[in-house]
Design a protein around this motif. Sequence first.
Motif, PDB file in Angstrom:
ATOM      1  N   TYR A  33       0.849  -1.187   0.000  1.00 60.37           N
ATOM      2  CA  TYR A  33       0.000   0.000   0.000  1.00 60.37           C
ATOM      3  C   TYR A  33       0.882   1.234   0.000  1.00 60.37           C
ATOM      4  CZ  TYR A  33      -3.191  -3.630   1.295  1.00 60.37           C
ATOM      5  OH  TYR A  33      -3.911  -4.796   1.297  1.00 60.37           O
ATOM      6  N   PHE A  35       0.978   5.592   0.337  1.00 57.73           N
ATOM      7  CA  PHE A  35       0.283   6.725   0.942  1.00 57.73           C
ATOM      8  C   PHE A  35       1.044   8.020   0.665  1.00 57.73           C
ATOM      9  CE2 PHE A  35      -2.288   3.954   3.624  1.00 57.73           C
ATOM     10  CZ  PHE A  35      -1.478   2.838   3.814  1.00 57.73           C
ATOM     11  N   TYR A  37       1.265  11.520   2.904  1.00 62.76           N
ATOM     12  CA  TYR A  37       0.920  12.230   4.117  1.00 62.76           C
ATOM     13  C   TYR A  37       1.372  13.684   3.979  1.00 62.76           C
ATOM     14  CZ  TYR A  37      -0.288   8.205   7.080  1.00 62.76           C
ATOM     15  OH  TYR A  37      -0.898   7.096   7.632  1.00 62.76           O
ATOM     16  N   GLN A  44       1.321  18.002  12.677  1.00 59.98           N
ATOM     17  CA  GLN A  44       0.393  16.872  12.639  1.00 59.98           C
ATOM     18  C   GLN A  44       0.556  16.121  11.324  1.00 59.98           C
ATOM     19  OE1 GLN A  44      -2.168  15.941  15.055  1.00 59.98           O
ATOM     20  NE2 GLN A  44      -2.179  14.133  13.763  1.00 59.98           N
ATOM     21  N   MET A  45       0.562  14.794  11.371  1.00 60.00           N
ATOM     22  CA  MET A  45       0.645  13.972  10.160  1.00 60.00           C
ATOM     23  C   MET A  45      -0.781  13.703   9.677  1.00 60.00           C
ATOM     24  SD  MET A  45       3.822  13.411   9.519  1.00 60.00           S
ATOM     25  CE  MET A  45       3.856  11.984   8.452  1.00 60.00           C
ATOM     26  N   LEU A  47      -3.245  12.211   6.600  1.00 60.66           N
ATOM     27  CA  LEU A  47      -3.321  11.393   5.392  1.00 60.66           C
ATOM     28  C   LEU A  47      -3.959  12.189   4.266  1.00 60.66           C
ATOM     29  CD1 LEU A  47      -2.993   8.552   4.110  1.00 60.66           C
ATOM     30  CD2 LEU A  47      -5.413   8.204   4.677  1.00 60.66           C
ATOM     31  N   ARG A  50      -4.496   7.430  -0.460  1.00 56.93           N
ATOM     32  CA  ARG A  50      -4.021   6.058  -0.289  1.00 56.93           C
ATOM     33  C   ARG A  50      -4.242   5.292  -1.589  1.00 56.93           C
ATOM     34  NH1 ARG A  50      -7.223   3.923   4.139  1.00 56.93           N
ATOM     35  NH2 ARG A  50      -8.944   3.802   2.680  1.00 56.93           N
ATOM     36  N   MET A  95       3.686   0.739   2.700  1.00 51.67           N
ATOM     37  CA  MET A  95       3.403  -0.241   3.748  1.00 51.67           C
ATOM     38  C   MET A  95       3.422  -1.637   3.158  1.00 51.67           C
ATOM     39  SD  MET A  95       0.208  -0.675   6.351  1.00 51.67           S
ATOM     40  CE  MET A  95       0.631   0.772   7.302  1.00 51.67           C
ATOM     41  N   ASN A  99       3.016  -4.757   7.700  1.00 53.02           N
ATOM     42  CA  ASN A  99       2.446  -3.560   8.318  1.00 53.02           C
ATOM     43  C   ASN A  99       3.476  -2.548   8.797  1.00 53.02           C
ATOM     44  OD1 ASN A  99      -0.103  -4.674   7.958  1.00 53.02           O
ATOM     45  ND2 ASN A  99       0.008  -5.737   9.903  1.00 53.02           N
ATOM     46  N   LEU A 101       5.367   0.783   8.015  1.00 53.87           N
ATOM     47  CA  LEU A 101       5.251   1.949   7.150  1.00 53.87           C
ATOM     48  C   LEU A 101       6.614   2.618   7.028  1.00 53.87           C
ATOM     49  CD1 LEU A 101       3.017   3.594   5.667  1.00 53.87           C
ATOM     50  CD2 LEU A 101       2.956   5.063   7.668  1.00 53.87           C
TER      51      LEU A 101
ATOM     52  N   TYR B  33       2.643   2.194  17.332  1.00 59.36           N
ATOM     53  CA  TYR B  33       3.995   2.425  16.827  1.00 59.36           C
ATOM     54  C   TYR B  33       4.617   3.647  17.500  1.00 59.36           C
ATOM     55  CZ  TYR B  33       2.028  -0.108  12.756  1.00 59.36           C
ATOM     56  OH  TYR B  33       1.409  -1.007  11.922  1.00 59.36           O
ATOM     57  N   ARG B  94      -3.154   1.616  14.543  1.00 61.11           N
ATOM     58  CA  ARG B  94      -4.057   1.130  13.491  1.00 61.11           C
ATOM     59  C   ARG B  94      -4.676  -0.164  13.971  1.00 61.11           C
ATOM     60  NH1 ARG B  94      -1.225  -2.534   9.791  1.00 61.11           N
ATOM     61  NH2 ARG B  94      -2.335  -1.707   7.998  1.00 61.11           N
ATOM     62  N   GLY B  97      -4.594  -6.031  11.289  1.00 61.92           N
ATOM     63  CA  GLY B  97      -5.055  -6.573  10.017  1.00 61.92           C
ATOM     64  C   GLY B  97      -5.570  -5.528   9.050  1.00 61.92           C
ATOM     65  N   TYR B  98      -5.736  -4.316   9.521  1.00 61.89           N
ATOM     66  CA  TYR B  98      -6.208  -3.232   8.646  1.00 61.89           C
ATOM     67  C   TYR B  98      -5.092  -2.850   7.685  1.00 61.89           C
ATOM     68  CZ  TYR B  98      -7.876   1.492   7.388  1.00 61.89           C
ATOM     69  OH  TYR B  98      -8.279   2.620   6.726  1.00 61.89           O
ATOM     70  N   THR B  99      -5.441  -2.694   6.425  1.00 59.72           N
ATOM     71  CA  THR B  99      -4.414  -2.392   5.443  1.00 59.72           C
ATOM     72  C   THR B  99      -4.424  -0.931   5.052  1.00 59.72           C
ATOM     73  OG1 THR B  99      -5.966  -3.106   3.733  1.00 59.72           O
ATOM     74  CG2 THR B  99      -4.366  -4.728   4.518  1.00 59.72           C
ATOM     75  N   GLY B 100      -4.997  -0.124   5.890  1.00 59.11           N
ATOM     76  CA  GLY B 100      -5.033   1.299   5.611  1.00 59.11           C
ATOM     77  C   GLY B 100      -3.966   2.054   6.362  1.00 59.11           C
ATOM     78  N   GLU B 101      -4.245   3.318   6.521  1.00 61.90           N
ATOM     79  CA  GLU B 101      -3.231   4.220   7.044  1.00 61.90           C
ATOM     80  C   GLU B 101      -3.043   4.082   8.556  1.00 61.90           C
ATOM     81  OE1 GLU B 101      -6.232   4.915   6.139  1.00 61.90           O
ATOM     82  OE2 GLU B 101      -7.142   6.476   7.380  1.00 61.90           O
ATOM     83  N   LEU B 102      -1.941   4.647   9.025  1.00 59.24           N
ATOM     84  CA  LEU B 102      -1.708   4.806  10.451  1.00 59.24           C
ATOM     85  C   LEU B 102      -2.354   6.116  10.901  1.00 59.24           C
ATOM     86  CD1 LEU B 102       0.404   2.606   9.863  1.00 59.24           C
ATOM     87  CD2 LEU B 102       1.958   3.821  11.394  1.00 59.24           C
ATOM     88  N   PHE B 103      -2.808   6.117  12.142  1.00 60.32           N
ATOM     89  CA  PHE B 103      -3.370   7.316  12.750  1.00 60.32           C
ATOM     90  C   PHE B 103      -2.314   7.854  13.721  1.00 60.32           C
ATOM     91  CE2 PHE B 103      -7.818   6.950  11.367  1.00 60.32           C
ATOM     92  CZ  PHE B 103      -7.796   5.659  10.861  1.00 60.32           C
ATOM     93  N   PHE B 104      -1.893   9.080  13.465  1.00 61.17           N
ATOM     94  CA  PHE B 104      -0.776   9.633  14.214  1.00 61.17           C
ATOM     95  C   PHE B 104      -1.228  10.555  15.339  1.00 61.17           C
ATOM     96  CE2 PHE B 104       3.151   8.451  12.109  1.00 61.17           C
ATOM     97  CZ  PHE B 104       2.697   7.946  10.901  1.00 61.17           C
ATOM     98  N   GLY B 105      -0.432  10.573  16.398  1.00 60.20           N
ATOM     99  CA  GLY B 105      -0.569  11.593  17.413  1.00 60.20           C
ATOM    100  C   GLY B 105       0.056  12.884  16.923  1.00 60.20           C
TER     101      GLY B 105
END
Lengths: 113, 113
Positions: A33, A35, A37, A44-45, A47, A50, A95, A99, A101, B33, B94, B97-105
Amino acid sequence: AQTVTQSQPEMSVQEAETVTLSCTYDTSESNYYLFWYKQPPSRQMILVIRQEAYKQQNATENRFSVNFQKAAKSFSLKISDSQLGDTAMYFCAFMNAGNMLTFGGGTRLMVKP
Amino acid sequence: DTAVSQTPKYLVTQMGNDKSIKCEQNLGHDTMYWYKQDSKKFLKIMFSYNNKELIINETVPNRFSPKSPDKAHLNLHINSLELGDSAVYFCASRPLGYTGELFFGEGSRLTVL
Protein backbone atom coordinates in the motif's frame (compact mmCIF):
# COMPACT_ATOMS: atom_id res chain seq x y z
CA ALA A 1 14.11 -3.84 2.89
CA GLN A 2 11.90 -1.30 1.24
CA THR A 3 13.16 2.13 0.32
CA VAL A 4 11.17 5.19 -0.63
CA THR A 5 12.78 8.07 -2.52
CA GLN A 6 11.47 11.57 -2.98
CA SER A 7 13.86 13.33 -5.32
CA GLN A 8 12.52 16.86 -4.83
CA PRO A 9 13.53 18.31 -1.44
CA GLU A 10 11.67 21.54 -2.12
CA MET A 11 9.09 22.79 -4.59
CA SER A 12 7.01 25.88 -5.04
CA VAL A 13 3.84 26.61 -6.97
CA GLN A 14 1.65 29.62 -7.55
CA GLU A 15 -1.75 29.60 -5.96
CA ALA A 16 -4.41 27.99 -8.21
CA GLU A 17 -1.82 26.19 -10.32
CA THR A 18 -1.02 22.47 -10.45
CA VAL A 19 2.04 20.79 -9.00
CA THR A 20 3.28 17.20 -9.07
CA LEU A 21 5.43 15.64 -6.36
CA SER A 22 7.51 12.61 -7.28
CA CYS A 23 8.03 9.37 -5.39
CA THR A 24 9.70 6.12 -6.29
CA TYR A 25 10.03 3.01 -4.19
CA ASP A 26 11.83 -0.27 -4.24
CA THR A 27 10.29 -3.56 -3.16
CA SER A 28 10.16 -7.21 -4.12
CA GLU A 29 6.64 -7.62 -2.72
CA SER A 30 3.55 -7.75 -4.90
CA ASN A 31 0.98 -6.71 -2.29
CA TYR A 32 1.54 -3.39 -0.62
CA TYR A 33 0.00 0.00 0.00
CA LEU A 34 1.16 3.49 -0.78
CA PHE A 35 0.28 6.72 0.94
CA TRP A 36 0.88 10.43 0.79
CA TYR A 37 0.92 12.23 4.12
CA LYS A 38 0.93 15.98 4.65
CA GLN A 39 2.71 17.61 7.58
CA PRO A 40 1.87 21.31 7.97
CA PRO A 41 3.81 23.57 10.36
CA SER A 42 1.57 22.30 13.16
CA ARG A 43 3.54 19.01 12.65
CA GLN A 44 0.39 16.87 12.64
CA MET A 45 0.65 13.97 10.16
CA ILE A 46 -2.43 14.07 7.92
CA LEU A 47 -3.32 11.39 5.39
CA VAL A 48 -3.82 12.88 1.94
CA ILE A 49 -4.44 9.83 -0.23
CA ARG A 50 -4.02 6.06 -0.29
CA GLN A 51 -3.40 3.56 -3.10
CA GLU A 52 -3.65 -0.22 -2.97
CA ALA A 53 -1.06 -1.86 -5.23
CA TYR A 54 -3.55 -4.39 -6.57
CA LYS A 55 -5.79 -1.62 -7.91
CA GLN A 56 -4.90 -0.32 -11.34
CA GLN A 57 -7.14 2.73 -11.03
CA ASN A 58 -5.38 5.79 -9.69
CA ALA A 59 -6.76 7.11 -6.41
CA THR A 60 -8.36 10.56 -6.29
CA GLU A 61 -9.42 12.72 -3.35
CA ASN A 62 -10.88 16.05 -4.43
CA ARG A 63 -7.93 18.17 -5.66
CA PHE A 64 -5.42 15.41 -4.96
CA SER A 65 -4.73 12.54 -7.33
CA VAL A 66 -1.95 10.06 -7.86
CA ASN A 67 -0.21 8.58 -10.87
CA PHE A 68 0.59 5.03 -9.82
CA GLN A 69 2.93 3.18 -12.17
CA LYS A 70 3.46 -0.24 -10.61
CA ALA A 71 5.97 -1.55 -13.12
CA ALA A 72 8.07 1.57 -12.78
CA LYS A 73 7.54 1.64 -8.98
CA SER A 74 6.47 5.22 -9.17
CA PHE A 75 3.78 6.99 -7.14
CA SER A 76 3.48 10.71 -7.82
CA LEU A 77 1.02 13.13 -6.22
CA LYS A 78 -0.72 15.81 -8.24
CA ILE A 79 -2.26 18.77 -6.46
CA SER A 80 -4.66 20.76 -8.61
CA ASP A 81 -5.82 24.32 -7.91
CA SER A 82 -3.16 24.73 -5.23
CA GLN A 83 -4.22 26.63 -2.13
CA LEU A 84 -2.17 28.47 0.47
CA GLY A 85 -3.20 25.84 3.00
CA ASP A 86 -1.43 23.20 0.95
CA THR A 87 1.90 24.61 2.10
CA ALA A 88 3.48 21.75 4.05
CA MET A 89 5.93 18.87 4.01
CA TYR A 90 4.64 15.97 1.94
CA PHE A 91 5.76 12.44 2.65
CA CYS A 92 5.36 9.43 0.41
CA ALA A 93 5.06 6.19 2.38
CA PHE A 94 5.05 2.45 1.65
CA MET A 95 3.40 -0.24 3.75
CA ASN A 96 4.31 -3.89 3.26
CA ALA A 97 2.44 -7.01 4.29
CA GLY A 98 4.19 -6.86 7.64
CA ASN A 99 2.45 -3.56 8.32
CA MET A 100 5.62 -1.56 8.56
CA LEU A 101 5.25 1.95 7.15
CA THR A 102 8.40 3.34 5.52
CA PHE A 103 8.60 7.02 4.65
CA GLY A 104 10.47 8.92 1.98
CA GLY A 105 12.60 11.91 2.91
CA GLY A 106 9.81 14.39 2.22
CA THR A 107 9.21 17.31 -0.14
CA ARG A 108 8.68 20.78 1.22
CA LEU A 109 5.95 22.49 -0.82
CA MET A 110 5.44 26.22 -0.74
CA VAL A 111 2.31 27.67 -2.30
CA LYS A 112 2.83 31.30 -3.24
CA PRO A 113 0.05 33.88 -3.44
CA ASP B 1 -11.78 13.79 21.66
CA THR B 2 -8.21 13.30 20.48
CA ALA B 3 -7.86 9.85 18.88
CA VAL B 4 -4.13 9.40 19.54
CA SER B 5 -2.77 11.63 22.29
CA GLN B 6 0.80 12.10 23.40
CA THR B 7 2.14 13.74 26.52
CA PRO B 8 4.08 15.87 26.89
CA LYS B 9 3.94 17.82 23.62
CA TYR B 10 7.23 19.52 24.44
CA LEU B 11 10.07 18.36 26.65
CA VAL B 12 13.37 20.11 27.35
CA THR B 13 15.91 18.27 29.47
CA GLN B 14 19.60 17.88 30.20
CA MET B 15 21.96 15.25 28.86
CA GLY B 16 22.09 12.17 31.05
CA ASN B 17 18.53 12.48 32.33
CA ASP B 18 15.82 9.83 31.97
CA LYS B 19 12.47 10.81 30.47
CA SER B 20 9.23 9.23 29.31
CA ILE B 21 6.71 10.08 26.64
CA LYS B 22 3.22 8.68 27.01
CA CYS B 23 0.83 7.67 24.24
CA GLU B 24 -2.81 6.71 24.47
CA GLN B 25 -5.29 5.87 21.73
CA ASN B 26 -9.05 5.69 22.17
CA LEU B 27 -9.73 4.13 18.79
CA GLY B 28 -9.74 0.51 19.96
CA HIS B 29 -6.75 -0.26 17.75
CA ASP B 30 -4.55 -3.28 18.37
CA THR B 31 -1.30 -2.06 16.84
CA MET B 32 0.74 0.90 18.03
CA TYR B 33 4.00 2.42 16.83
CA TRP B 34 6.71 4.87 17.75
CA TYR B 35 8.40 6.90 15.02
CA LYS B 36 11.28 9.35 15.33
CA GLN B 37 11.49 12.46 13.13
CA ASP B 38 14.95 14.01 13.10
CA SER B 39 15.98 17.59 12.42
CA LYS B 40 15.96 16.94 8.67
CA LYS B 41 12.34 15.77 8.92
CA PHE B 42 13.23 12.16 8.18
CA LEU B 43 10.73 9.74 9.77
CA LYS B 44 11.96 6.37 10.93
CA ILE B 45 10.11 3.60 12.71
CA MET B 46 11.40 2.64 16.12
CA PHE B 47 8.95 0.11 17.55
CA SER B 48 5.67 -1.61 16.80
CA TYR B 49 3.40 -3.43 19.24
CA ASN B 50 0.43 -5.74 18.58
CA ASN B 51 -1.80 -6.23 21.61
CA LYS B 52 1.02 -5.38 24.02
CA GLU B 53 3.56 -7.61 22.26
CA LEU B 54 6.64 -6.22 20.55
CA ILE B 55 6.51 -6.91 16.81
CA ILE B 56 9.04 -4.54 15.28
CA ASN B 57 12.19 -3.31 16.97
CA GLU B 58 14.34 -1.43 14.54
CA THR B 59 17.96 -0.60 15.24
CA VAL B 60 17.42 1.58 18.25
CA PRO B 61 19.82 2.00 21.19
CA ASN B 62 18.78 -0.04 24.19
CA ARG B 63 18.47 3.21 26.10
CA PHE B 64 15.04 3.35 24.47
CA SER B 65 12.52 1.04 26.08
CA PRO B 66 8.87 0.88 25.04
CA LYS B 67 6.28 -0.20 27.55
CA SER B 68 2.73 -1.27 26.72
CA PRO B 69 0.62 -1.74 29.88
CA ASP B 70 -2.46 -2.42 27.75
CA LYS B 71 -3.32 -2.24 24.09
CA ALA B 72 -4.48 1.38 24.37
CA HIS B 73 -1.15 2.64 25.69
CA LEU B 74 2.41 2.58 24.40
CA ASN B 75 4.89 4.62 26.39
CA LEU B 76 8.47 5.39 25.44
CA HIS B 77 11.12 5.60 28.13
CA ILE B 78 14.57 6.96 27.31
CA ASN B 79 17.52 6.52 29.64
CA SER B 80 20.71 8.56 29.73
CA LEU B 81 19.55 11.09 27.17
CA GLU B 82 22.06 12.26 24.54
CA LEU B 83 22.12 15.32 22.30
CA GLY B 84 21.29 13.13 19.30
CA ASP B 85 18.02 12.08 20.89
CA SER B 86 16.63 15.54 20.19
CA ALA B 87 13.80 14.96 17.75
CA VAL B 88 10.04 14.82 17.38
CA TYR B 89 8.62 11.48 18.47
CA PHE B 90 5.34 10.33 16.95
CA CYS B 91 3.02 7.69 18.29
CA ALA B 92 0.63 6.03 15.84
CA SER B 93 -1.95 3.26 15.81
CA ARG B 94 -4.06 1.13 13.49
CA PRO B 95 -6.43 -1.82 13.78
CA LEU B 96 -4.87 -5.26 13.55
CA GLY B 97 -5.05 -6.57 10.02
CA TYR B 98 -6.21 -3.23 8.65
CA THR B 99 -4.41 -2.39 5.44
CA GLY B 100 -5.03 1.30 5.61
CA GLU B 101 -3.23 4.22 7.04
CA LEU B 102 -1.71 4.81 10.45
CA PHE B 103 -3.37 7.32 12.75
CA PHE B 104 -0.78 9.63 14.21
CA GLY B 105 -0.57 11.59 17.41
CA GLU B 106 0.51 15.22 17.38
CA GLY B 107 4.11 14.43 18.15
CA SER B 108 6.31 15.19 21.15
CA ARG B 109 9.27 17.48 20.60
CA LEU B 110 12.21 16.43 22.77
CA THR B 111 15.13 18.82 23.16
CA VAL B 112 18.25 17.60 24.94
CA LEU B 113 20.62 20.35 26.11
